[in-house]
Design a protein around this motif. Structure first.
Motif, PDB file in Angstrom:
ATOM      1  N   PRO A  34      -8.184  -7.585  -5.728  1.00 45.85           N
ATOM      2  CA  PRO A  34      -7.118  -6.922  -4.976  1.00 45.85           C
ATOM      3  C   PRO A  34      -5.748  -7.180  -5.605  1.00 45.85           C
ATOM      4  O   PRO A  34      -5.477  -8.283  -6.090  1.00 45.85           O
ATOM      5  N   MET A  35      -4.909  -6.152  -5.577  1.00 44.05           N
ATOM      6  CA  MET A  35      -3.533  -6.270  -6.076  1.00 44.05           C
ATOM      7  C   MET A  35      -2.568  -5.858  -4.973  1.00 44.05           C
ATOM      8  O   MET A  35      -2.834  -4.903  -4.251  1.00 44.05           O
ATOM      9  N   LEU A  59       7.570  -1.711  -3.676  1.00 48.55           N
ATOM     10  CA  LEU A  59       6.359  -1.504  -4.486  1.00 48.55           C
ATOM     11  C   LEU A  59       6.378  -0.100  -5.082  1.00 48.55           C
ATOM     12  O   LEU A  59       5.990   0.111  -6.236  1.00 48.55           O
ATOM     13  N   VAL A  60       6.868   0.852  -4.285  1.00 45.86           N
ATOM     14  CA  VAL A  60       6.916   2.241  -4.767  1.00 45.86           C
ATOM     15  C   VAL A  60       8.064   2.417  -5.762  1.00 45.86           C
ATOM     16  O   VAL A  60       7.857   2.895  -6.881  1.00 45.86           O
ATOM     17  N   SER A  61       9.273   1.981  -5.378  1.00 43.64           N
ATOM     18  CA  SER A  61      10.448   2.305  -6.208  1.00 43.64           C
ATOM     19  C   SER A  61      10.455   1.559  -7.543  1.00 43.64           C
ATOM     20  O   SER A  61      11.025   2.041  -8.518  1.00 43.64           O
ATOM     21  N   THR A  62       9.820   0.398  -7.606  1.00 37.99           N
ATOM     22  CA  THR A  62       9.810  -0.360  -8.865  1.00 37.99           C
ATOM     23  C   THR A  62       8.706   0.109  -9.819  1.00 37.99           C
ATOM     24  O   THR A  62       8.655  -0.326 -10.965  1.00 37.99           O
ATOM     25  N   GLY A  63       7.794   0.952  -9.322  1.00 40.05           N
ATOM     26  CA  GLY A  63       6.669   1.357 -10.177  1.00 40.05           C
ATOM     27  C   GLY A  63       5.481   0.410 -10.047  1.00 40.05           C
ATOM     28  O   GLY A  63       4.444   0.618 -10.691  1.00 40.05           O
ATOM     29  N   MET A  64       5.608  -0.613  -9.198  1.00 40.37           N
ATOM     30  CA  MET A  64       4.476  -1.544  -9.061  1.00 40.37           C
ATOM     31  C   MET A  64       3.253  -0.860  -8.450  1.00 40.37           C
ATOM     32  O   MET A  64       2.124  -1.132  -8.826  1.00 40.37           O
ATOM     33  N   LYS A  65       3.512   0.055  -7.507  1.00 35.99           N
ATOM     34  CA  LYS A  65       2.379   0.765  -6.909  1.00 35.99           C
ATOM     35  C   LYS A  65       1.621   1.536  -7.999  1.00 35.99           C
ATOM     36  O   LYS A  65       0.392   1.497  -8.058  1.00 35.99           O
ATOM     37  N   VAL A  70      -1.341  -2.457  -4.316  1.00 39.17           N
ATOM     38  CA  VAL A  70      -1.629  -1.617  -3.155  1.00 39.17           C
ATOM     39  C   VAL A  70      -1.436  -2.341  -1.818  1.00 39.17           C
ATOM     40  O   VAL A  70      -0.923  -1.763  -0.864  1.00 39.17           O
ATOM     41  N   TYR A  71      -1.853  -3.586  -1.730  1.00 35.51           N
ATOM     42  CA  TYR A  71      -1.836  -4.283  -0.433  1.00 35.51           C
ATOM     43  C   TYR A  71      -0.465  -4.891  -0.153  1.00 35.51           C
ATOM     44  O   TYR A  71       0.132  -5.523  -1.014  1.00 35.51           O
ATOM     45  N   VAL A  72      -0.006  -4.679   1.076  1.00 34.77           N
ATOM     46  CA  VAL A  72       1.228  -5.293   1.565  1.00 34.77           C
ATOM     47  C   VAL A  72       0.763  -6.258   2.654  1.00 34.77           C
ATOM     48  O   VAL A  72       0.345  -5.830   3.734  1.00 34.77           O
TER      49      VAL A  72
END
Ligand code: GLA
Length: 412
Positions: A34-35, A59-65, A70-72
């Motif tokens: 899991p990430m 997670l979305v704005s940094t490009g990490m997603k 995926v998991y918060v």
């Protein structure tokens, strides 16, 4: 503690086999480690609805997603009181957990939560003891996707209280508690990743999969300092054979981008992990096929830290579909060499310098022969992003606490 595994198997065959057999087919969850992100390592008690929403946004704005996170995951301190029917409510930091889950899902992310099999969590909030079914159903009703289940007060309230002088009986109580929550989660019909947190007690890697665990902590709590990270890394040697798709060793969440406070009063200051330490930590968690749960403040991270967390080549090692965890090939003085076998016959090699800088005066000499390799090996240096050819006995200059991480597509 292999002895206990034998007892466990004996107990299974003696009677509780039927009970365990009621577990449906193993879930398809966590086919790769899991990430995501977890609140504890940076925010501790200071997590609330806003912090979680901001982490999801980041997670979305940094490009990490896009890189796979995926998991918060909300860790401890969200829990409030139970009502007259025993239904748990979140405390005032989380006014509407269902709305929070909807928000996280609307970003294409998943929401994780935390509890304990004991009467209280480690931070002394309400645990799930005697309310397992109710709590699992509550999580499902909110739309939770992941549960971290932390032993905490189950040790004193149940294990030592019920079996004060019988360690084996204590361990059986612990295993039964994890099994109970697994069944409660499965009974909801909602797939949830099941994360065991009991610090590696009783060789959890030997029985975790039997209680439905997708991951299990192998150690005590990680700290944002080199000594903690490096000693946890060394404790993982020998555990490779227990990990694989759907069931992973968890050497604890990432401290990349974090640091520790040193001193008191006005002289107190933060000592961050160095970039070399962040690189080595991230590289080795990837080599170990560990869950990659960022533990820093995603809304305030340096470009260098973000670059480490989003290095696609390193993430690809973590997420390799074979799920073969790295093993330590050899150590020479303060330098360790680990290797990991990857899909398609590729291999990753990590060379870690745990000592002081190795300059050209006394470089480290890498033995390919000790890795079972013969002749020059063409590959990619995953931190330099450049082609590299490794040769036997080649001199390597590696700074203190830094790493050379190389992927060899066709090792010979
Ligand atoms: C334990 C766990 C940590 C964290 C805290 C929360 O120490 O090991 O990861 O969840 O509890 O209280």
């Amino acid at each position: 503690m292999r002895h206990f595994a034998a007892l466990f198997v004996a107990a299974l065959t003696a009677g509780s086999l039927a009970a365990i057999a009621q577990h449906p087919v193993p879930s398809q969850a966590a086919q790769t480690p899991p990430m995501g992100w977890n609140s504890w390592n940076y925010f501790h008690h200071n997590v609330d609805d806003q912090v979680v929403r901001q982490a999801a946004d980041a997670l979305v704005s940094t490009g990490m997603k896009d890189a796979g996170y995926v998991y918060v995951n909300i860790d401890d301190t969200w829990e409030g009181d139970r009502d007259a029917n025993g239904v748990l409510h979140a405390n005032s930091k989380f006014p509407d957990m269902k709305a929070l889950a909807d928000y996280v899902h609307s970003k294409g992310l998943k929401l994780g939560i935390y509890s304990s099999p004991g009467p209280q969590t480690c931070a002394r909030f309400a645990g799930s003891l005697d309310h397992e079914t109710q709590d699992a159903q509550l999580y499902a009703s909110w739309g939770i996707d992941y549960l971290k289940y932390d032993l905490c007060t189950f040790r004193t309230a149940v294990m030592t209280a019920q079996a004060p002088d019988d360690k084996a009986a204590q361990m059986r109580l612990m295993v039964a508690a994890y099994d109970k929550m697994d069944k409660a989660l499965k009974a909801t019909g909602r797939p949830m990743v099941y994360s065991l947190c009991q610090y590696g007690w009783d060789a959890v890697w030997e029985w975790g999969p039997q209680v439905g665990a997708n991951l299990w902590r192998t150690t005590g709590d990680i700290q944002p300092e080199w000594q903690s990270i490096y000693s946890i890394l060394n404790e993982q040697a020998g555990l490779a054979k227990y990990a694989g798709p759907g069931h992973w060793n968890d050497p604890d969440m990432l401290e990349v981008g974090n640091g520790r406070m040193v001193g008191n009063g006005p002289g107190a200051h933060l000592v961050p992990l160095t970039l070399a330490e962040n690189r080595t930590h991230f590289s080795m968690w990837a080599m170990l096929a560990a869950p990659l749960l960022a533990g820093n403040d995603l809304t305030h991270m340096t470009p260098e830290v973000l670059a480490i967390l989003t290095n696609r080549d390193v993430i690809a090692i973590d997420q390799d579909r074979l799920g073969h965890e790295a093993t330590r090939a050899y150590s020479d003085g303060e330098v360790d060499v680990w290797t990991r076998h990857l899909a398609g016959g590729a291999m990753a090699i990590a060379v870690i310098n745990a000592g002081s800088d190795r300059y050209s005066t006394h470089p480290f000499h890498l033995s390919l022969a000790k890795l079972g390799l013969h002749g020059p090996q063409k590959g990619k240096d995953l931190w330099e992003g450049k082609e590299i050819t490794l040769t036997d006995d080649m001199p390597l200059e590696i700074a203190s606490h830094d790493i050379l991480l190389v992927r060899i597509p066709s090792p010979k």
